[in-house]
Design an enzyme around this catalytic site. Sequence first.
Site: not given
Length: 639
Positions: A176, A484, A552
């Site tokens: 330009k 668990k 996890s």
Amino acid sequence: MSEIGTTADPAFATDALIARNIEAYLDRHQHKSLLRFITCGSVDDGKSTLIGRLLYDSKMIFDDQLAALEADSRRIGTQGREIDFALLVDGLTAEREQGITIDVAYRFFATETRKFIVADTPGHEQYTRNMITGASTADLAVILVDARKGVLTQTRRHAFLTQLIGIRRIVLAVNKMDLVGYDQSVFERIVADYREFAASIGIDAFTPVPISAFKGDNIASRSSNMPWYGGPLLIEHLETVEIDGDADRAKPFRMPVQWVNRPNLDFRGFSGLVAAGEIRTGDPIRVVPSGRTSTISRIVTLDGDLDRAAAGQSVTLCLADAIDCARGDVIAAADAPPEAADQFEATIVWLDDEPLVPGRAYLLKLATQTVSARIQTPKYVINVNTMEHLAAKTLELNEIGVAAFSTERPVVFEPYDQNRALGGFILIDKITNATVAAGMLHFALRRAQNIHLQPLTVDRETHARLKNQKPAVLWFTGLSGAGKSTIANLVEQELVRMNRHTFLLDGDNVRHGLNKDLGFTEADRIENIRRIGEVARLMADAGLIVITAFISPFRAERQMVRELIPAGEFIEVFIDTPLAEAEARDVKGLYRKARAGELKNFTGIDSPYEAPEAPEIRIDTCRTSPEEAARLIVSKLIP
């Protein structure tokens, strides 16, 4: 009667001459060298316009394309411009509407002396990943700068990325110039600013060219508006710049094996793209990482056998000896093989919206090798404006950092600055299969070369035979309060009554010892599971039935542990309890603390839990008592 092809038959002679000219042109065109280059820089610096101008000036636009381009330019409106060359490249509707480049656009054009493939890469920071894609195969970069704006942040970013990706030939196109009155002082100031920055990142040479992509100044013809400029035209430089092909052929031979070609019992070859060097029939080779040696008996292509092959050619190599060689191996010069290692330092460009999770296992693809890899916490990230090294715990989208990482097995490599094919890699998320990063290897860490596996006489099969059982890892996962630990404890009791050798690894117990240095951030949770996975593997090697009870929460880490354990020995047990039920139990009062904001990063409240998609065993604790669950699990393990 005239003889065919003589001047006595002028019409045929003219046709024959045209045919010969066409044949000569096609032959000349086929043997032209090919230059791959990219245009890059900040948004609206004129990259697409420049490529459109190159296509126009090289006569690569058909009449109907030109007519459509003129119509599109009038319809969209280009502030009085007759033709908007950017429309030749910006093909997406969103690109045309916004006047920006989003995707990488590849275009082909040719001149009398050379063929070109140019990639128009996006200027916006959010599309840095697209720019890296375009730059990965380029020999040269044209970095555009808007003469009105000068060197911007994204200009520096793209300059740094081109240097990082290994592009050593750079054109600084100050575009330009027509909008600043073709002012020489503007051009010289921008060149000086860029030179100062380039020197700070190791770019010691570049070619500055003042241009106007819209007007055509100094593109294919010399500009009368800038008599003060005596350097090469842009197209002249592109036609004459040296290409890396010759340099690659001078390096030691390397060919990553992509495919073992075995169409019948009488043929066995190894197919791939020659990454470096040359090879001839009879040359000695070494297969890395195995180290086995042989010689080349044939070099096979679709067009027939060759006496030699060089960098850039795709061939099938046949060996004189029937040695083991597979996809991912590298066939190399026998007297100068590459290294193999499993720990490295690398520069990483992060390309994903989700940040890097240190310690998480990602897939690493390097040449034809695919392995699991874990990235450590970055040593630092790089500020592309100042080149300052900043402390960081992760990498965010478009950040560039340096980090160490390890792979599950040795990979064949060379430093990126010596060999792009064996030094560049990508990282892939194992769950989403998204490409999340691109990387460049620096070197193998010294400890990777000095630490070797010690072979043991008493192996895991011997341990298992002594205990009269098959080793296994029962991996209990579920929300806090799901049950668990309760069920795992009952399972171990039942197995002990059956004279089985077991060990129970419980989440709370492990955090009092082995993992007492870890917190509950996502990175710490991942490291917690990684350590437990390694311990569980060692215990299984000792012949034990290992029972683990951990939340996890992430699938990627559970998958990582699964990959550590021999096939069939990892049994995922999903203790499936709805969050509302687990919270109602709240045996330890943890949910109450989490809801009150007293406990951060608590799974199910302000940290996610990713439920297993295909567990080996699923226990619905709303319908099954702990005792029933334990009996069911034991019956599955020992029918």
